[in-house]
Write an enzyme that holds these catalytic residues in place. Structure first.
Site, PDB file in Angstrom:
ATOM      1  N   ARG A  77      12.412  15.501  -2.523  1.00  0.00           N
ATOM      2  CA  ARG A  77      11.276  14.682  -2.969  1.00  0.00           C
ATOM      3  C   ARG A  77      10.164  14.794  -1.937  1.00  0.00           C
ATOM      4  O   ARG A  77      10.379  14.554  -0.743  1.00  0.00           O
ATOM      5  CB  ARG A  77      11.688  13.211  -3.109  1.00  0.00           C
ATOM      6  CG  ARG A  77      10.529  12.340  -3.568  1.00  0.00           C
ATOM      7  CD  ARG A  77      10.922  10.894  -3.786  1.00  0.00           C
ATOM      8  NE  ARG A  77       9.827  10.168  -4.414  1.00  0.00           N
ATOM      9  CZ  ARG A  77       9.965   9.263  -5.354  1.00  0.00           C
ATOM     10  NH1 ARG A  77      11.169   8.929  -5.791  1.00  0.00           N
ATOM     11  NH2 ARG A  77       8.918   8.662  -5.877  1.00  0.00           N
ATOM     12  N   ASP A 127       6.209  14.410  -5.864  1.00  0.00           N
ATOM     13  CA  ASP A 127       5.451  13.169  -5.712  1.00  0.00           C
ATOM     14  C   ASP A 127       4.235  13.369  -4.806  1.00  0.00           C
ATOM     15  O   ASP A 127       4.261  14.197  -3.894  1.00  0.00           O
ATOM     16  CB  ASP A 127       6.383  12.100  -5.129  1.00  0.00           C
ATOM     17  CG  ASP A 127       5.848  10.702  -5.348  1.00  0.00           C
ATOM     18  OD1 ASP A 127       4.903  10.529  -6.154  1.00  0.00           O
ATOM     19  OD2 ASP A 127       6.359   9.768  -4.703  1.00  0.00           O
ATOM     20  N   HIS A 165      -2.934  16.009 -10.572  1.00  0.00           N
ATOM     21  CA  HIS A 165      -1.819  16.569 -11.350  1.00  0.00           C
ATOM     22  C   HIS A 165      -2.059  18.048 -11.643  1.00  0.00           C
ATOM     23  O   HIS A 165      -1.127  18.846 -11.651  1.00  0.00           O
ATOM     24  CB  HIS A 165      -1.626  15.783 -12.653  1.00  0.00           C
ATOM     25  CG  HIS A 165      -1.191  14.353 -12.414  1.00  0.00           C
ATOM     26  ND1 HIS A 165      -0.146  14.040 -11.577  1.00  0.00           N
ATOM     27  CD2 HIS A 165      -1.662  13.174 -12.893  1.00  0.00           C
ATOM     28  CE1 HIS A 165      -0.004  12.712 -11.541  1.00  0.00           C
ATOM     29  NE2 HIS A 165      -0.913  12.176 -12.319  1.00  0.00           N
ATOM     30  N   THR A 193      10.291   8.371 -17.946  1.00  0.00           N
ATOM     31  CA  THR A 193      10.095   7.332 -18.978  1.00  0.00           C
ATOM     32  C   THR A 193       9.285   6.167 -18.387  1.00  0.00           C
ATOM     33  O   THR A 193       8.620   5.447 -19.114  1.00  0.00           O
ATOM     34  CB  THR A 193      11.459   6.831 -19.505  1.00  0.00           C
ATOM     35  OG1 THR A 193      12.335   6.614 -18.393  1.00  0.00           O
ATOM     36  CG2 THR A 193      12.107   7.843 -20.425  1.00  0.00           C
ATOM     37  N   ASN A 220       0.810  13.501  -6.069  1.00  0.00           N
ATOM     38  CA  ASN A 220      -0.402  14.066  -6.691  1.00  0.00           C
ATOM     39  C   ASN A 220      -1.568  13.069  -6.662  1.00  0.00           C
ATOM     40  O   ASN A 220      -2.713  13.445  -6.390  1.00  0.00           O
ATOM     41  CB  ASN A 220      -0.140  14.417  -8.161  1.00  0.00           C
ATOM     42  CG  ASN A 220       0.859  15.530  -8.331  1.00  0.00           C
ATOM     43  OD1 ASN A 220       1.173  16.227  -7.379  1.00  0.00           O
ATOM     44  ND2 ASN A 220       1.364  15.690  -9.542  1.00  0.00           N
ATOM     45  N   LEU A 233      16.159  32.795 -13.639  1.00  0.00           N
ATOM     46  CA  LEU A 233      15.999  31.396 -13.228  1.00  0.00           C
ATOM     47  C   LEU A 233      16.037  30.471 -14.446  1.00  0.00           C
ATOM     48  O   LEU A 233      15.267  30.650 -15.395  1.00  0.00           O
ATOM     49  CB  LEU A 233      14.642  31.242 -12.520  1.00  0.00           C
ATOM     50  CG  LEU A 233      14.239  29.812 -12.157  1.00  0.00           C
ATOM     51  CD1 LEU A 233      15.124  29.271 -11.032  1.00  0.00           C
ATOM     52  CD2 LEU A 233      12.763  29.772 -11.723  1.00  0.00           C
TER      53      LEU A 233
END
Ligand code: FPP
Length: 236
Positions: free
Chosen positions: A172, A6, A23, A52, A8, A115
């Site tokens: 976050r 979070d 972004h 969404t 950007n 990974l």
């Protein structure tokens, strides 16, 4: 490890540049974090690239985000490393070329064992649970599952990515302290880490710091903390 990347937009606004530029900078930060994950031997990294709920944004920003995810996948950087790419989310409403790129690269990297890098694109946690409920209901109607005996373990097998393990650490950035419909099934016992910096300023060293902070936490999964060591025969 799961990450809500979070900040950007605010990072871009602080610099007087477009949110799309923010972004793009976020995409570069993610590329460095993936390198850091490979270097430290992390087995699973799951990132929230497009939720969404992100459809509520201006169409130009949505297009910039989906284009950027597609460009990152098509630049094939991950093919140079032992990365298994996976996609969590719904194809509904996504550009077809993005869906094709996600499916194609999932297929190309399916046998890799380093990974596992899961990108959540057009992902919603509750939608994923509803999908699992629908799938298990269909199995019950077909007589393959006894509705009276549905266990947590059995329901998990009907999730869209049943082999995605529980999240150990959910991180976050950007200062908000919420999980925003991200991996609700897999994160019930996750340790939470909230940091204030914006995502584009993150690099692999922040990933390593996050992992170090996780390693210092004590996880009990509902059990009591261990008591003091008592001499044999003595009760607490
Ligand atoms: C949240 O910031 C971030 C996003 C909605 C997108 C995150 C996506 C990336 C970093 C790129 C992913 C790329 C690949 C290849 C998977 P925000 O716009 O909500 O920021 P704000 O809260 O400051 O407005």
């Amino acid at each position: 490890m799961a990450i809500v990347m979070d900040g950007n937009g605010r990072w871009a606004t602080d610099r007087g540049i477009s949110r799309a530029e923010g972004h793009r900078a976020g995409g570069r930060a993610l590329a460095d974090v993936v390198q850091g994950a490979l270097e430290i031997g992390l087995s699973h990294l799951t990132v929230y690239a497009f939720s969404t709920e992100n459809w509520k944004r201006a169409s130009a920003e949505v297009a910039a985000l989906t284009d950027m995810v597609r460009e990152h996948i098509e630049d094939e950087e991950h093919l140079r490393y032992d990365v298994r790419l996976r996609w969590a989310g719904s194809p509904d409403g996504l550009p077809l070329d993005l869906v094709d790129a996600l499916v194609h690269h999932e297929h190309l990297t399916r046998h890799r064992t380093g990974l596992t890098f899961t990108v959540c694109v057009n992902y919603g946690g509750r939608a994923e649970l509803a999908q699992a409920a629908g799938a298990i209901a269909r199995a019950a109607v077909a007589g393959q599952v006894d509705p009276a005996r549905i266990s947590e373990h059995q329901l998990a097998r009907y999730l869209p990515l049943p082999d995605l393990p529980d999240v150990d650490l959910l991180w976050r950035t950007g200062g908000e302290r919420r999980t925003s419909n991200f991996l609700p099934w897999q994160s019930t016992y996750a340790e939470l880490l909230f940091t204030d910096g914006y995502w584009p300023d993150v690099d692999r060293r922040d990933l390593w710091r996050a992992m170090t902070s996780y390693a210092q936490r004590q996880r009990r999964y509902g059990a009591a903390p261990p008591g003091p060591q008592l001499p044999p025969g003595q009760r607490p």
